[in-house]
Design an enzyme around this catalytic site. Structure first.
Site, PDB file in Angstrom:
ATOM      1  N   CYS A   1       0.535  -1.166   0.075  1.00 45.23           N
ATOM      2  CA  CYS A   1       0.204  -0.019  -0.233  1.00 45.23           C
ATOM      3  C   CYS A   1       0.747   1.018  -0.506  1.00 45.23           C
ATOM      4  CB  CYS A   1      -0.939  -0.182   1.516  1.00 45.23           C
ATOM      5  SG  CYS A   1      -1.829  -1.909   1.145  1.00 45.23           S
TER       6      CYS A   1
ATOM      7  N   ASP B   1      -2.670  -3.001   7.209  1.00 39.83           N
ATOM      8  CA  ASP B   1      -3.862  -3.620   8.048  1.00 39.83           C
ATOM      9  C   ASP B   1      -4.343  -5.387   7.227  1.00 39.83           C
ATOM     10  OD1 ASP B   1      -4.458  -0.892   8.817  1.00 39.83           O
ATOM     11  OD2 ASP B   1      -6.435  -1.644   8.961  1.00 39.83           O
TER      12      ASP B   1
ATOM     13  N   CYS C   1      -1.866   3.173   3.290  1.00 41.57           N
ATOM     14  CA  CYS C   1      -2.695   2.005   3.700  1.00 41.57           C
ATOM     15  C   CYS C   1      -4.289   2.523   4.282  1.00 41.57           C
ATOM     16  CB  CYS C   1      -2.248   1.784   4.889  1.00 41.57           C
ATOM     17  SG  CYS C   1      -3.057  -0.509   5.044  1.00 41.57           S
TER      18      CYS C   1
ATOM     19  N   GLU D   1      -9.837  -5.672  13.907  1.00 38.74           N
ATOM     20  CA  GLU D   1     -10.410  -5.900  12.660  1.00 38.74           C
ATOM     21  C   GLU D   1     -10.666  -6.755  12.224  1.00 38.74           C
ATOM     22  OE1 GLU D   1      -9.257  -4.077   8.892  1.00 38.74           O
ATOM     23  OE2 GLU D   1      -9.993  -1.938  10.204  1.00 38.74           O
TER      24      GLU D   1
ATOM     25  N   SER E   1     -12.782  -5.218   8.373  1.00 40.10           N
ATOM     26  CA  SER E   1     -12.198  -4.623   7.652  1.00 40.10           C
ATOM     27  C   SER E   1     -13.623  -4.350   6.557  1.00 40.10           C
ATOM     28  CB  SER E   1     -11.433  -5.353   6.856  1.00 40.10           C
ATOM     29  OG  SER E   1     -11.002  -4.998   5.699  1.00 40.10           O
TER      30      SER E   1
END
Length: 557
Positions: free
Chosen positions: A50, A82, A123, A447, A473
């Site tokens: 990312c 993540d 990200c 998440e 997420s």
């Protein structure tokens, strides 16, 4: 007229001679002290794809600032992946990184008296972290999104990172061969850029176009492509002009522009995390905004984009179909956007969209006209009831019927739930309850992509409910309800649920409840004791002490 209104505090006058000495060490010349100082908040990192492609964008922004007769000042911001931290203790740092990024940018911009800041991120938490900082400091700024990843492919099927998460459930259920499992793993992420569906990164970056803080078309460009580099340069040039026009973030971030951003999120089928982040952005901009405002907008705005996770396409497809400007023009013509909102260019949103066709092209099915909307109302519903007196967030697209009443299967950590799912101990009709995972209890609201994806991979996405005081997420879909508030750690009723209790999720009636009497809940509450804090030192403990409830954005200031 001076355009260095802030930086002159650190560069002008006899008393600032030592300051100028240090600037001379950096290669500055005397004439540079009359130019604006423009921060480049560079989120480049080789931690994650990312952010691994951000340096080219930062270099382009630096060159553009110089060409605009201003001084670039580069500083770094951290990131958490993540996708990589998912399902581990590392995920507890994800939301916390939003606050750390905001604090980093505020510290550099205010400590160095910068006249403006170009924020570059990739990200998920990079976007809200950067926007919170700009709103908080009110220093002229623009957001440059790092760009999306290109879709992967295995045996002719397009892939995203969520394909790999769902493959875990499919493989353990015997529904996928080892060859295909490894093929998906190796091919899901073919380039630099953020996760490709309308997950959290693309949701937030897309909404920044509607908010007015990013350039049109910039959020759906792929990171490896030259147009993304060119857009970063143009963003820096536009910011220098905004400094000269004295356009500040709070001139742009208003109640009406946040309504525009949320309408865009609804229309594109965006991430549940946007609820948390826009509560925090509004708080930082001192704009009145509550969790109930999301429900108000949801009822007015249809879903008109067929995008993953609950649809078919990814961000690069959206870009080819006309990008976010095409979506916004459709909404504007339908009276669902405020066209008079100011943007970073100095023009109104309506003026920025003048060149965009009123209707989407007929040769694509990524963006639909209003009359052919995929869903008549938005997909992010705010549920309330005795399990969520302050509210909870449900994503209700992609489901045939977002209603379930079933027995509670209670877990107090993600790993235990994951083990139960993979061991086929979760059955159709069950409602999983994952608790003590809120802002204070987690801490950090981790998440739950791994267990929800495993549920999907097991073929139970339509028949198993999932509630948590943590987060989901942006890649999650299914009968999921997150951000339950009050959270378990502070004594919210989710802490009082017991194994086997009947729980109802009804997205039509906007209800989330445990079907036991008030008297029984009161009896359980009298027996409940707050758990010992999981962390007593470091950033996790600090966040747990400071964080507000999820219904107010889990902010720390």
């Amino acid at each position: 007229m001076a355009f260095n209104k802030r930086s002159r505090n650190i560069t002008q006058g006899v008393a600032r001679s030592p300051n100028r000495s240090m600037y001379y060490a950096l290669g500055y010349q005397k004439e540079d002290f009359d130019k604006p100082m423009v921060g480049i908040a560079n989120g480049h990192s080789t931690i994650t794809p990312c952010n691994a492609g951000l340096q080219r964008l930062a270099d382009a922004a630096i060159d553009a600032v110089k060409a605009s007769d201003a001084n670039p000042q580069v500083f770094g911001t951290p990131t958490i992946s993540d996708g990589m931290s998912m399902g581990t203790e590392g995920m507890k740092y994800s939301l916390i990184s939003r606050e750390v990024i905001a604090d980093c940018i505020e510290t550099a911009a205010q400590g160095q008296w910068m006249d403006g800041v170009v924020v570059i991120g990739g990200c998920d938490k990079n976007m809200p972290g950067g926007m919170i900082a700009l709103a908080r400091t009110n220093v002229p700024g623009i957001y440059v999104y790092g760009g999306t990843i290109k879709p992967g492919n295995w045996k002719g099927k397009d892939l995203t990172i969520v394909s790999s998460f769902e493959a875990v459930g499919e493989f353990t259920a015997g529904r996928m061969s080892e060859e295909d499992f490894e093929g998906v793993e190796r091919n899901a992420c073919p380039s630099t850029g953020s996760c490709g569906g309308m997950y959290t990164a693309n949701t937030m970056s897309s909404s920044f176009e509607a908010l007015g803080m990013s350039l049109l078309y910039s959020s759906t460009m792929a990171n490896p492509d030259q147009e993304k580099v060119d857009s970063a340069a143009e963003s820096a040039r536009v910011l220098v002009e905004a400094i000269k026009k004295d356009i500040k973030p709070r001139d742009i971030i208003t109640r009406k522009s946040i309504e525009n951003a949320v309408a865009l999120i609804m229309a594109t089928g965006g991430s549940t995390n946007a609820v948390l982040h826009y509560l925090a952005i509004a708080h930082s901009a001192e704009v009145e905004w509550t969790i109930d405002d999301f429900e108000r907008i949801r009822r007015k705005v249809p879903v008109i984009c067929n995008l993953k996770p609950s649809g078919q396409y990814v961000a690069t497809d959206l870009h080819k179909a006309g990008g976010i400007p095409q979506v916004m023009k459709i909404l504007l013509k339908a009276g669902l956007l405020h066209g008079d909102c100011l943007t970073i260019t100095g023009r109104t949103l309506a003026e920025e969209l003048e060149h965009v066709p009123d209707q989407p092209r007929a040769d694509q099915d990524v963006i639909m006209p209003i009359e052919k909307a995929l869903y008549a109302e938005g997909h992010l519903a705010i549920l309330k009831g005795n399990l969520a007196e302050e509210g909870a967030v449900a994503k209700i697209t992609g489901l045939k019927n977002p209603v379930i009443t079933g027995p509670a299967r209670v877990f107090e950590d993600e790993q235990s739930a994951m083990e139960a799912i993979l061991a086929d101990k979760i059955n159709a009709g069950d409602v999983l309850v994952l608790r003590y995972l809120g802002p204070k209890g987690g801490p950090g609201m981790p998440e739950m992509l791994a267990p929800t994806s495993a549920i999907i991979g097991k073929g139970l996405g339509e028949s198993v409910g999932f509630i948590t005081d943590g987060r989901f997420s942006g890649g999650t879909w299914g009968m999921v309800v997150g951000h339950v508030a009050p959270e378990a750690y502070v004594g919210g009723n989710i802490a009082l649920v017991r194994e086997g209790d009947s729980i109802t999720i009804d997205a039509h009636k906007l209800v989330l409840q445990v079907n036991v009497s008030d008297e029984e809940l009161a009896r359980r509450r009298a027996e409940w004791k707050q758990p010992v804090a999981r962390y007593t030192r470091g950033v996790l403990a600090k966040f747990a002490r400071l964080a507000s409830t999820a219904s107010k954005g889990a902010v720390t200031d």
